[in-house]
Design a protein around this motif. Structure first.
Motif, short mmCIF file in Angstrom:
data_model
loop_
_atom_site.label_atom_id
_atom_site.label_comp_id
_atom_site.label_asym_id
_atom_site.label_seq_id
_atom_site.Cartn_x
_atom_site.Cartn_y
_atom_site.Cartn_z
N ILE A 159 0.87 -1.18 0.00
CA ILE A 159 0.00 0.00 0.00
C ILE A 159 0.90 1.23 0.00
CG2 ILE A 159 -1.75 1.29 1.27
CD1 ILE A 159 -2.82 -1.29 2.35
N ILE A 160 0.90 1.98 -1.10
CA ILE A 160 1.79 3.13 -1.24
C ILE A 160 1.32 4.26 -0.33
CG2 ILE A 160 2.87 4.73 -2.84
CD1 ILE A 160 3.51 1.76 -3.25
N PHE A 161 0.03 4.51 -0.31
CA PHE A 161 -0.49 5.53 0.60
C PHE A 161 -1.99 5.34 0.77
CE2 PHE A 161 -0.79 7.67 -3.54
CZ PHE A 161 -2.10 8.12 -3.52
N ASN A 162 -2.51 5.85 1.89
CA ASN A 162 -3.94 5.99 2.15
C ASN A 162 -4.17 7.46 2.44
OD1 ASN A 162 -4.78 3.06 2.31
ND2 ASN A 162 -3.21 3.10 3.87
N GLU A 163 -5.01 8.11 1.67
CA GLU A 163 -5.14 9.55 1.83
C GLU A 163 -6.59 9.98 1.63
OE1 GLU A 163 -3.87 13.49 2.44
OE2 GLU A 163 -2.91 11.56 2.78
N TRP A 164 -7.06 10.89 2.51
CA TRP A 164 -8.38 11.50 2.36
C TRP A 164 -8.29 12.72 1.45
CZ3 TRP A 164 -13.02 9.66 3.66
CH2 TRP A 164 -13.08 8.64 4.60
N PHE A 165 -9.20 12.84 0.51
CA PHE A 165 -9.29 14.00 -0.36
C PHE A 165 -10.63 14.69 -0.13
CE2 PHE A 165 -5.67 13.75 -3.24
CZ PHE A 165 -5.23 12.47 -3.02
N ASN A 166 -10.57 16.00 -0.05
CA ASN A 166 -11.78 16.79 0.15
C ASN A 166 -12.47 17.02 -1.21
OD1 ASN A 166 -13.79 18.35 1.20
ND2 ASN A 166 -12.53 20.18 1.44
N SER A 167 -12.76 15.94 -1.90
CA SER A 167 -13.42 15.97 -3.20
C SER A 167 -14.29 14.74 -3.32
CB SER A 167 -12.38 16.01 -4.35
OG SER A 167 -11.59 17.17 -4.29
N LYS A 168 -15.30 14.83 -4.21
CA LYS A 168 -16.17 13.69 -4.43
C LYS A 168 -15.42 12.59 -5.16
CE LYS A 168 -20.26 16.68 -4.70
NZ LYS A 168 -21.40 17.09 -5.54
N ILE A 169 -15.98 11.38 -5.09
CA ILE A 169 -15.29 10.21 -5.62
C ILE A 169 -15.11 10.30 -7.14
CG2 ILE A 169 -17.39 8.83 -5.96
CD1 ILE A 169 -15.79 6.43 -4.87
N LYS A 170 -16.06 10.93 -7.85
CA LYS A 170 -15.96 11.05 -9.30
C LYS A 170 -15.19 12.29 -9.73
CE LYS A 170 -20.07 8.38 -10.51
NZ LYS A 170 -19.29 7.35 -11.22
N HIS A 171 -14.64 13.03 -8.77
CA HIS A 171 -13.91 14.26 -9.08
C HIS A 171 -12.41 14.10 -8.81
CE1 HIS A 171 -17.84 16.75 -8.37
NE2 HIS A 171 -17.92 15.94 -9.39
#
Length: 581
Positions: free
Chosen positions: A73-85
């Motif tokens: 697993i290279i990274f696990n990261e939260w993004f403040n964007s929708k899944i399709k964006h």
């Protein structure tokens, strides 16, 4: 799914998701534990796959990046964007961001996803609304909106056109870019566009389409903006109503009638779906704990002002503290339409803040306890009886230090120090913390199956020790038996603390795993032990199950995910035994 001659599967259960990688021949290669939610999307670039997951279409997105060659697993990261964006190239990530009604395409290096401050940003045309999704292909990003499309390459907009896609597609269509053509398709419609380079396209389009109808267009856009504002407000209220994480919600009209509420609001008022709405709110407030909320709503209706207030609420004998807000609703003309009430239970957060303060105090106490132990070690004792007492002092000081660390562990860190450990050694460490002379009324029994488990050994011992201590306290000084049991089942290592004490009724059993719940507040109990049990188990991705009946004792079972269970060939068993030795 198939990626780069690798078969990848996702095995989901109620508590955990395992990603497994196989060769085309079916040979098992790797396994990893992932955190996945309701919505899942998968992208792949060369030897990497990106698994995007979110709770809903409108929430943040968690991205897992996995190397299919070695399973890392290279990274696990939260993004403040929708899944399709969100999309990815070989070295970069791209995400669509909305700020003050405007959209931008932000990008950054994959090796620095934790630092989003230095993202490159490309501002998109302000007239675009409601993006469908972001698509990366042929070294460029295409962003499809409900009323147009934008193409971005190397940090610059290289294509932009307006088209009413929303009239043809109710949801995001599939997009394929091949040579100079763009293909969009859904279950009911398909559109094909040719990609042309047009010099001064924006000026030409403006002159051709808007020069003769500028004023009607301005009026139309003004009406459209007001319509969108109204739709946005309605959509926002609908989204708030559907969310349970925001607490209890009531929508009240200008006359004080209840228009809508969410499930938590219904539970708070004690009403069901069969009870009609649009009665005055105070007619639903038939319980004592609803009176403070009714008073706040009446105050806000009378003054037509928004308020934020903490309210103490007693529900079923348990004191709760709610953070309550009233938000005034107005129409486009500014006239009062009613209000929205939100009530969030902040009891647990307040307790966590208090626990954090206790953690600082506990950290300071460790120094004092270490000093006591050091001085006891330096006392020259001749009598054998006194040496035995000195040994007990060491034992009790060490136990006290460990219990102080419990508070520090829960109050300060969520990190796990994973290692391979023996299940029997874990339970024996728990057993050795309870001196028979200190608990002469308790008979300890063990029924242990020894097997390897990957866990944070120290934290797991602390959780099991607190469960054992709760079992001892249940006897209240009377005679009893506490049995420690360990065994394996598919995917889980199971640790059981069983007592033949008085047991629990359904009400106590239901509240048992509520954070900071204790049945011994009058004796100074704080519920921290129960909190530690649940906190450590959740960090491991496991769960706790309680079986109890009045007069028949209690079983507390810790289910801890164990990735070794399905790897146990004969050679692996010998390998694990050697590791444990």
């Amino acid at each position: 799914f198939l990626v780069n001659n690798r078969i990848i599967t996702l095995d989901r259960s109620e508590t955990i998701t395992l990603m497994k990688i196989y060769e085309l021949s079916g040979k098992y290669l790797f396994v990893n534990r992932l955190e996945l939610f309701n919505n899942i999307e998968i992208q792949n670039r060369n030897n990497y796959i990106y698994i995007l997951t979110s709770v809903s279409e409108h929430s943040h997105t968690l991205v897992h990046c996995i190397n299919t060659e070695n399973g890392d697993i290279i990274f696990n990261e939260w993004f403040n964007s929708k899944i399709k964006h969100i999309s990815f190239s070989d070295n970069n990530y791209y995400r669509l961001v909305q700020n003050s009604g405007k959209y931008s395409l932000n990008s950054g290096k994959l090796n620095s996803v934790n630092n989003k401050i230095n993202e490159q940003k490309v501002n998109l045309p302000i007239h675009l609304i409601e993006p469908y999704y972001l698509h990366y292909s042929n070294s460029r990003n295409c962003i499809l909106f409900k009323n147009g499309i934008v193409s971005v390459k190397n940090g610059s907009i290289v294509g932009n056109d307006f088209f009413p896609f929303g009239e043809y597609f109710n949801s995001a269509p599939e997009m394929i870019i091949f040579k100079d053509y763009l293909y969009l398709t859904s279950d009911y419609n398909s559109l094909i566009f040719r990609i042309n380079k047009i010099n001064y396209w924006y000026v030409n389009k403006f002159l051709n389409d808007f020069s003769d109808i500028l004023l009607p267009l301005f009026l139309f856009l003004t009406a459209l903006i007001f319509l969108q504002l109204y739709r946005h407000q309605t959509r926002l209220l609908n989204e708030l109503i559907s969310l349970s994480s925001v607490g209890a919600i009531f929508i009240i009209d200008k006359n004080g009638r209840l228009i809508r509420t969410n499930p938590l609001g219904k539970d708070f008022l004690g009403i069901s779906d069969n009870i009609p709405k649009r009665k005055f709110f105070n007619q639903y407030c038939n319980y004592d704990h609803t009176k403070p909320v009714d008073e706040l709503i009446e105050k806000s209706l009378k003054t037509k002002e928004s308020y934020t207030q903490r309210i103490n609420i007693n529900v079923d004998g348990t004191n709760k503290e709610w953070l309550c807000n009233t938000i005034i609703l107005t129409n486009i003309a500014g006239r009062f339409r009613g209000l929205v009430f939100t009530g969030i239970d902040i009891t647990e957060q307040l307790e966590r803040n208090r626990l954090s303060n206790w953690a600082q105090l506990a950290h300071d106490m460790q120094t004092n306890l270490s000093t006591i132990r050091l001085n006891a070690e330096q006392i020259d004792i001749i009598s054998e009886n006194n040496k035995a007492r000195q040994k007990k002092i060491f034992h009790q000081v060490n136990l006290l230090i460990e219990r102080v660390r419990d508070i520090v562990t829960v109050g300060r860190t969520d990190k796990l120090d994973m290692q391979i450990a023996s299940s029997a050694e874990i339970f024996m460490a728990v057993r050795n913390e309870f001196d028979d002379l200190m608990f002469p009324n308790i008979q300890f029994q063990t029924n242990l199956s020894d097997f390897p488990i990957e866990c944070d050994k120290a934290k797991l011992i602390r959780a099991l020790r607190n469960a054992t201590e709760n079992a001892i306290k249940a006897f209240k000084g009377g005679l009893g038996t506490v049995t420690l049991i360990s065994y394996e089942e598919e995917h889980n290592a199971c640790f059981v603390i069983r007592d033949n004490g008085p047991g629990m009724d359904d009400i106590v059993k239901k509240k048992m795993l509520t954070p900071y719940f204790t049945t011994a507040k009058s004796e100074g109990g704080s519920g921290i032990g129960t909190m530690i049990m649940q906190h450590v188990t959740e960090l491991h991705g496991g769960k706790i199950a309680i079986t109890s009946e009045p007069g028949k004792g209690t079983d507390v079972v810790f289910y801890i995910p164990n990735i070794f269970y399905k790897r146990k060939t004969s050679s692996n068993k010998r390998k694990f035994r050697n590791i444990l030795k």
